[in-house]
Write an enzyme that holds these catalytic residues in place. Structure first.
Site: not given
Length: 496
Positions: A48, A50-51, A67, A111, A165-166, A220, A303
């Site tokens: 998997w 994602n970002d 990610q 992230s 975060r991030d 985010e 998502w």
């Protein structure tokens, strides 16, 4: 107790429906030929993603971190995967860059971004612990651009650490700066700003920008950069409610335009504007190419949506890298990177013709790894709408329809793959049909479609799940005739 029982029953029903869809998809895949792994988009060989994280040009290569859950094709404990490229289209997959291993990142590596410090590739990322209630910013350094040594926590937020975060870092005016996605105590999104002289000791500089109830409960994946003397703040808000044709996805990614310099407040001149108007676009990050272009890459998914490909062992992919620029009026333009021109093999002649509503032009019976350039000349046209089909046959419901609506002045994208759990839905963007022409640059890969409108004025990106016999591309006007010119290319890229 009755309420609890109802919730339990609903959860069991939801689980049963998901299992039913998955089992149906597996059964269909066994009987129908499908090829969904992309050819010219970055996607995991297995597992998997994602970002996008840590996008950077360093030591002669483009690096993309992401990610990553290497053990499962569904979301789970996050690592940082790593790939590099010489052209942003052919990607070589490298060993995992970051894995949960320390007390402060044991629940996952969220992230972040990458910078060059004295020739070394340095990562700043969010480490997650305490069952996701602690989110702290951490640093890792590499001497060979492949293996990374963690240096621990460098930024801690006072009080609540659960939505912090991030980090996106950059160097300006002799100092390092970083923006952070965050949430206020009253559950509104915000972006925080920090500075440092050495990248390890950071000082809080305050709130760079904050939202209100109309802009969601959490911001985010912030990105902050300068184009044409203006400072662009990109964020991915969670919790914005749909407003007509706007904000139709679960979460959005958009931008503000304003003025900022170190030591001063960020003054916003243009409010939040969505970047992409398709079904699947989130968590954009950007970086500078060596020639000065600002390149943006996003997660080409959303998502809590269907990931039909996970029954084949992988999930998630990234958009085509896009060169972004800013118009004098403060609108962000997005164009596919010019490196893709070198990957074209022309597979059709140039069509330039007039078609009427009792006709249909079929460009290609197998649009697979393709780019289709279309231009409609409205000075020699008269129709109420134009339909473009990516289906087995236009009369069959399942597939993709692009629809130019002259009454609403909008371009619609409708997709429908019921056997894989995707109900019929559309997204749209406003277009200026008072112009003499409308141009569409359409990129179709194995399981995605990206439509660039009028040289990047608007973009629509969506995941698609056609069987291999559902890739016929056709065009037809509605109630009238249209002057159309178009050409199609194969995009030839081989990822390792």
């Amino acid at each position: 107790m009755e309420c609890l029982l109802q919730k339990t029953e609903m959860k069991l029903l939801s689980t049963w429906l998901v299992l039913l869809i998955v089992n149906q998809a597996i059964s269909i895949l066994k009987t129908e030929e499908v090829t969904w792994h992309p050819t010219y988009h970055l996607a995991p060989p297995k597992g998997w993603i994602n970002d996008p994280n840590g996008l950077i040009y360093h030591n002669g290569c483009y690096h993309a971190f992401f990610q990553y859950n290497p053990e499962n094709n569904k979301e789970g404990t996050k690592y940082w995967g790593h790939a590099r490229s010489y052209d942003m289209l052919n990607w070589e997959y490298l060993p995992i860059a970051l894995s949960p291993s320390l007390e402060d990142d044991i629940n996952g590596i969220f992230s972040g971004s990458a910078v060059n410090i004295h020739g070394k590739l340095v990562l700043i990322y969010t480490g997650v612990s305490d069952n996701f209630n602690k989110q702290r910013q951490m640093v890792a350094i590499s001497s060979d651009d492949v293996n990374f040594e963690k240096r621990g926590v460098v930024i801690i937020k006072d009080k609540d650490e659960s939505n912090f975060r991030d980090p996106k870092a950059w160097f300006q005016n002799g100092s390092w700066w970083v923006v952070m996605g965050s949430q206020t105590t009253d559950k509104l999104g915000e972006v925080l700003l920090y500075s440092s002289n050495d990248f390890f000791n950071w000082t809080y500089q305050g709130v760079l920008a904050g939202g209100n109830e109309s802009l969601g409960y959490m911001w985010e994946c912030p990105d902050f950069f300068t184009i044409n003397g203006k400072q662009i703040l990109v964020v991915s808000p969670q919790g914005i409610k749909q407003d007509g044709f706007n904000y139709q996805n679960l979460y959005q990614t958009g931008y503000f335009v304003g003025d900022w310099e170190p030591g001063k407040n960020y003054t916003i001149k243009k409010g939040f504007t969505e970047i992409d108007h398709g079904h699947d676009f989130y968590a954009s990050q950007s970086f500078l190419a060596p020639d000065g272009r600002r390149i943006q890459i996003s997660w080409l998914d959303m998502w809590e949506s269907v990931f039909a490909e996970n029954v084949t062992g992988w999930s998630g992919m990234f958009t085509i890298p896009r060169e972004i620029s800013l118009t004098d009026s403060g609108d962000l333009l997005s164009k596919p990177i010019r490196e893709i021109l070198e990957k074209r093999n022309q597979n059709t002649d140039i069509f330039d013709t007039i078609i009427s509503s009792n006709q249909m032009l079929t460009l290609n019976n197998s649009v697979f790894s393709s780019e289709i350039l279309i231009e409609f000349n409205f000075l020699n046209s008269s129709c109420q709408a134009i339909q473009l089909f990516l289906k087995e046959e236009p009369t069959i419901d399942e597939g993709v329809v692009l629809y130019v609506d002259f009454e609403l002045n909008r371009l619609f994208m409708e997709r429908y793959y019921p056997k894989y759990g995707l109900d019929k839905s559309n997204r749209s963007v406003a277009i200026d049909l008072s112009l003499s022409k409308l141009s569409l640059d359409i990129f179709v890969d194995s399981s995605s479609i990206e439509v660039f409108v009028n040289d990047g004025v608007a973009v629509m990106s969506s995941r698609i799940y056609p069987n291999n016999n559902q890739r016929k591309f056709s065009v037809a006007p509605v109630n009238g005739y249209v002057n159309i010119s178009l050409i199609s290319y194969d995009i030839v890229v081989k990822n390792q």
